[in-house]
Design an enzyme around this catalytic site. Structure first.
Site, PDB file in Angstrom:
ATOM      1  N   THR A  35      -1.952 -20.075  -9.384  1.00 47.19           N
ATOM      2  CA  THR A  35      -2.927 -19.995  -8.175  1.00 47.19           C
ATOM      3  C   THR A  35      -4.329 -19.621  -8.977  1.00 47.19           C
ATOM      4  O   THR A  35      -4.401 -19.719 -10.174  1.00 47.19           O
ATOM      5  CB  THR A  35      -2.625 -18.749  -7.307  1.00 47.19           C
ATOM      6  OG1 THR A  35      -2.984 -17.447  -8.309  1.00 47.19           O
ATOM      7  CG2 THR A  35      -1.398 -18.739  -6.822  1.00 47.19           C
ATOM      8  N   THR A 133       2.101  -0.985  -6.888  1.00 47.71           N
ATOM      9  CA  THR A 133       0.878  -0.443  -6.828  1.00 47.71           C
ATOM     10  C   THR A 133       1.038   1.155  -6.238  1.00 47.71           C
ATOM     11  O   THR A 133       1.614   1.132  -5.318  1.00 47.71           O
ATOM     12  CB  THR A 133      -0.163  -1.277  -6.068  1.00 47.71           C
ATOM     13  OG1 THR A 133      -1.363  -0.785  -6.205  1.00 47.71           O
ATOM     14  CG2 THR A 133       0.291  -1.797  -4.627  1.00 47.71           C
ATOM     15  N   ASP A 134      -0.148   1.844  -6.457  1.00 48.24           N
ATOM     16  CA  ASP A 134      -0.317   3.156  -6.034  1.00 48.24           C
ATOM     17  C   ASP A 134      -0.750   2.776  -4.535  1.00 48.24           C
ATOM     18  O   ASP A 134      -0.766   3.812  -3.761  1.00 48.24           O
ATOM     19  CB  ASP A 134      -1.415   3.860  -6.714  1.00 48.24           C
ATOM     20  CG  ASP A 134      -2.594   3.483  -6.937  1.00 48.24           C
ATOM     21  OD1 ASP A 134      -2.909   2.329  -6.480  1.00 48.24           O
ATOM     22  OD2 ASP A 134      -3.529   4.110  -7.444  1.00 48.24           O
ATOM     23  N   GLU A 135      -1.271   1.858  -4.235  1.00 47.88           N
ATOM     24  CA  GLU A 135      -2.118   1.637  -2.858  1.00 47.88           C
ATOM     25  C   GLU A 135      -1.131   1.728  -1.627  1.00 47.88           C
ATOM     26  O   GLU A 135      -1.451   1.870  -0.579  1.00 47.88           O
ATOM     27  CB  GLU A 135      -2.693   0.060  -2.731  1.00 47.88           C
ATOM     28  CG  GLU A 135      -3.778   0.084  -3.839  1.00 47.88           C
ATOM     29  CD  GLU A 135      -5.027  -1.110  -3.445  1.00 47.88           C
ATOM     30  OE1 GLU A 135      -5.093  -1.462  -2.246  1.00 47.88           O
ATOM     31  OE2 GLU A 135      -5.578  -1.248  -4.090  1.00 47.88           O
ATOM     32  N   TYR A 159      -2.788  -6.037   2.040  1.00 48.27           N
ATOM     33  CA  TYR A 159      -2.303  -6.107   0.470  1.00 48.27           C
ATOM     34  C   TYR A 159      -1.371  -5.010   0.518  1.00 48.27           C
ATOM     35  O   TYR A 159      -0.140  -5.320  -0.034  1.00 48.27           O
ATOM     36  CB  TYR A 159      -3.413  -6.128  -0.498  1.00 48.27           C
ATOM     37  CG  TYR A 159      -3.036  -5.964  -1.856  1.00 48.27           C
ATOM     38  CD1 TYR A 159      -2.226  -6.692  -2.705  1.00 48.27           C
ATOM     39  CD2 TYR A 159      -3.329  -4.408  -2.257  1.00 48.27           C
ATOM     40  CE1 TYR A 159      -1.662  -6.422  -3.888  1.00 48.27           C
ATOM     41  CE2 TYR A 159      -2.604  -4.205  -3.628  1.00 48.27           C
ATOM     42  CZ  TYR A 159      -1.958  -5.186  -4.568  1.00 48.27           C
ATOM     43  OH  TYR A 159      -1.384  -4.570  -5.771  1.00 48.27           O
ATOM     44  N   LYS A 163       2.649  -5.093  -0.312  1.00 47.53           N
ATOM     45  CA  LYS A 163       3.390  -4.726  -1.367  1.00 47.53           C
ATOM     46  C   LYS A 163       4.250  -3.694  -1.014  1.00 47.53           C
ATOM     47  O   LYS A 163       5.219  -3.437  -1.502  1.00 47.53           O
ATOM     48  CB  LYS A 163       2.147  -4.036  -2.460  1.00 47.53           C
ATOM     49  CG  LYS A 163       1.323  -5.095  -3.163  1.00 47.53           C
ATOM     50  CD  LYS A 163       2.154  -6.163  -4.078  1.00 47.53           C
ATOM     51  CE  LYS A 163       2.621  -5.379  -5.183  1.00 47.53           C
ATOM     52  NZ  LYS A 163       3.278  -6.201  -6.303  1.00 47.53           N
ATOM     53  N   ASN A 189      -5.721  -1.145 -12.972  1.00 46.03           N
ATOM     54  CA  ASN A 189      -5.614  -1.301 -14.401  1.00 46.03           C
ATOM     55  C   ASN A 189      -7.332  -2.159 -14.560  1.00 46.03           C
ATOM     56  O   ASN A 189      -7.956  -2.779 -13.719  1.00 46.03           O
ATOM     57  CB  ASN A 189      -4.692  -2.740 -14.511  1.00 46.03           C
ATOM     58  CG  ASN A 189      -3.324  -1.954 -14.778  1.00 46.03           C
ATOM     59  OD1 ASN A 189      -2.482  -2.506 -15.485  1.00 46.03           O
ATOM     60  ND2 ASN A 189      -2.828  -1.189 -13.805  1.00 46.03           N
ATOM     61  N   ARG A 223     -10.800   5.956  -7.807  1.00 48.27           N
ATOM     62  CA  ARG A 223      -9.703   5.299  -8.238  1.00 48.27           C
ATOM     63  C   ARG A 223      -9.304   5.965  -9.418  1.00 48.27           C
ATOM     64  O   ARG A 223      -9.986   6.571 -10.226  1.00 48.27           O
ATOM     65  CB  ARG A 223     -10.024   3.807  -8.321  1.00 48.27           C
ATOM     66  CG  ARG A 223     -10.255   2.842  -7.117  1.00 48.27           C
ATOM     67  CD  ARG A 223      -9.233   2.674  -6.547  1.00 48.27           C
ATOM     68  NE  ARG A 223      -9.630   2.124  -5.067  1.00 48.27           N
ATOM     69  CZ  ARG A 223     -10.009   2.397  -3.974  1.00 48.27           C
ATOM     70  NH1 ARG A 223     -10.167   3.943  -3.777  1.00 48.27           N
ATOM     71  NH2 ARG A 223     -10.180   1.859  -2.852  1.00 48.27           N
ATOM     72  N   GLY A 292     -11.732  -0.574   6.229  1.00 46.57           N
ATOM     73  CA  GLY A 292     -10.515   0.119   6.166  1.00 46.57           C
ATOM     74  C   GLY A 292     -10.484   0.577   4.713  1.00 46.57           C
ATOM     75  O   GLY A 292      -9.358   0.847   4.059  1.00 46.57           O
ATOM     76  N   HIS A 293     -11.740   0.777   3.996  1.00 45.76           N
ATOM     77  CA  HIS A 293     -11.571   1.115   2.477  1.00 45.76           C
ATOM     78  C   HIS A 293     -11.004   2.303   2.243  1.00 45.76           C
ATOM     79  O   HIS A 293     -11.561   3.395   2.838  1.00 45.76           O
ATOM     80  CB  HIS A 293     -13.030   1.202   2.122  1.00 45.76           C
ATOM     81  CG  HIS A 293     -13.409   1.043   0.710  1.00 45.76           C
ATOM     82  ND1 HIS A 293     -14.583   1.048   0.288  1.00 45.76           N
ATOM     83  CD2 HIS A 293     -12.557   1.146  -0.393  1.00 45.76           C
ATOM     84  CE1 HIS A 293     -14.460   0.822  -0.951  1.00 45.76           C
ATOM     85  NE2 HIS A 293     -13.190   0.876  -1.456  1.00 45.76           N
TER      86      HIS A 293
END
Ligand code: NAD
Ligand code: DAU
Length: 352
Positions: A35, A133-135, A159, A163, A189, A223, A292-293
């Protein structure tokens, strides 16, 4: 022995492949759709290396995955392939649902069909490693404890929701079918080959071009940052010693506010490539916040350290210096990724 890696032409996947082949002769079959985020230039040093077989293809293509598994008989799958950029998930969530959810489902089903009839010893040794991911854990207040593996899932963006869904599928395939899965949930990362739509590389390439450095909202979002080869070593440790069905959180013990990251990048550039027009921090520009941050992520990485002896090798100071230097040393790579589609994204996201 062979590994099937998905998404190995992206930022973390390509660093993992390069890191793996620096330390092992075990062959890698690298399945990547190429992609906008996939880049074979990241893997140029492996040209002609028989240990690396690149296959352009989609993780939603069951027939292709069945064929690769039957042909190469891998002892593990390491699944990186994903749509990974939160801002793109806000403006166009569809691709995230397809690749991150349907793609993981397709890979799990193909893995199960391949794994089921394996001889007992191979079956016991097989691993499906899901890179997450930690998100998925949501957003923390300033004094909340860092994310442990037991934290409830509270994803807030398309996103992270996609996940989270993929993590649940992986868990269910273990619980229901016994597939020997491993999941790692890692923090932000940074390092070489990071596509310049993400914070750190965007700030470096914009600063060098004399462009605005767009900081969302008040810049106080936090972060946890991990140098990418430390993520690769964590995956190696989990693949080698992780217990099937277990989740391992991976982080750098490096919580930083976005504005401090941007100021650090500016200070390093002032030192390494001073701009006659003045300090790079003059380019910092506060812009409209991400919808929505999430305010803060923090990782409690004690389980992986306690059980597998893993700790990051880089500090933020050493990692960010290497990263800025890498971008200064690779202007051709930067120029090549800034194609027409990259320019379209930047003008859509940040305006003229
Ligand atoms: P990336 O966007 O740089 O790379 C993703 C790769 O997947 C690209 O090479 C792309 O071509 C490929 N891909 C996309 N859709 C595909 C499909 N349908 N079939 C096959 N290949 C496809 O992403 P990244 O930053 O390297 O992240 C890799 C993984 O690590 C992702 O699963 C991401 O969720 C996870 N992760 C990333 C971070 C981070 O800070 N970047 C942190 C924790 C976890
Ligand atoms: O936490 C792990 C996640 O880290 C991964 O799962 C994602 O794949 C990866 O993209 C990353 O997500 P973030 O949203 O945290 O990364 P990003 O680089 O997009 O943004 C980092 C922070 O910087 C975030 O708070 C938003 C802010 N930001 C980002 C950009 C691109 C800005 O202030 N300005 C920007 O222009």
């Amino acid at each position: 022995m062979t590994l099937l890696v998905t998404g190995g032409a992206g930022f973390i996947g390509s660093n993992f492949v390069l890191d793996w082949l620096r330390q092992s002769d075990e062959k890698i079959i690298n399945l990547d759709a190429l992609t906008y985020a996939g880049n074979l230039e990241n893997l140029a040093s492996l040209q002609g290396d028989a240990r690396h077989v690149f296959v352009q293809g989609d993780v939603c293509d069951r027939a292709l995955i069945d064929k690769l598994l039957a042909e190469h008989r891998p002892r593990a799958i390491v699944h990186f392939a994903a749509e990974s950029h939160v801002d793109r998930s806000i403006s166009g969530p569809g691709a995230f649902m397809r690749t991150n959810i349907e793609g993981t489902y397709t890979l799990l089903e193909a893995a199960r069909a391949y794994w089921n009839p394996l001889p007992e010893a191979d079956k016991a040794a097989f691993r499906f490693h899901h890179v997450s991911t930690d998100e998925v854990y949501g957003s923390l207040a300033k004094d909340d404890p860092a994310f442990a593996e037991t934290k409830t899932y509270e994803p807030n963006s398309p996103y992270s929701a996609s996940k989270a869904a993929s993590d649940h599928l992986v868990r269910a395939w273990h619980h229901t079918y016994g597939l020997p899965v491993l999941t790692t949930n890692c923090s932000n990362n940074y390092g070489p080959y990071h596509f310049p739509e993400k914070l750190i590389p965007l700030m470096i390439v914009n600063a060098l071009a004399g462009k605005a450095l767009p900081v969302y909202g008040d810049g106080q979002q936090i972060r946890d940052w991990l140098y990418v080869t430390d993520h690769a070593s964590a995956i190696r440790a989990v693949l080698a010693g992780g217990k099937p069905g277990e989740v391992y959180n991976v982080g750098g013990w490096n919580e930083k506010a976005n504005i401090d990251i941007v100021k650090t990048v500016c200070a390093l550039l002032d030192e390494l490539r001073p701009d006659p027009a003045g300090p790079y921090a003059r380019l910092i520009t506060y812009v409209t916040d991400r919808p929505g941050h999430d305010r803060r992520y923090a990782i409690d990485a004690r389980k992986i350290e306690r059980e597998l002896g893993w700790r990051p090798a880089e500090t933020f100071d050493t990692g960010i210096r290497k990263t800025v230097q890498w971008y200064l040393d690779h202007p051709d790579w930067v120029q090549h990724v800034q194609s027409g589609s990259y320019r379209d994204w930047v003008s859509k996201q940040y305006g003229a």
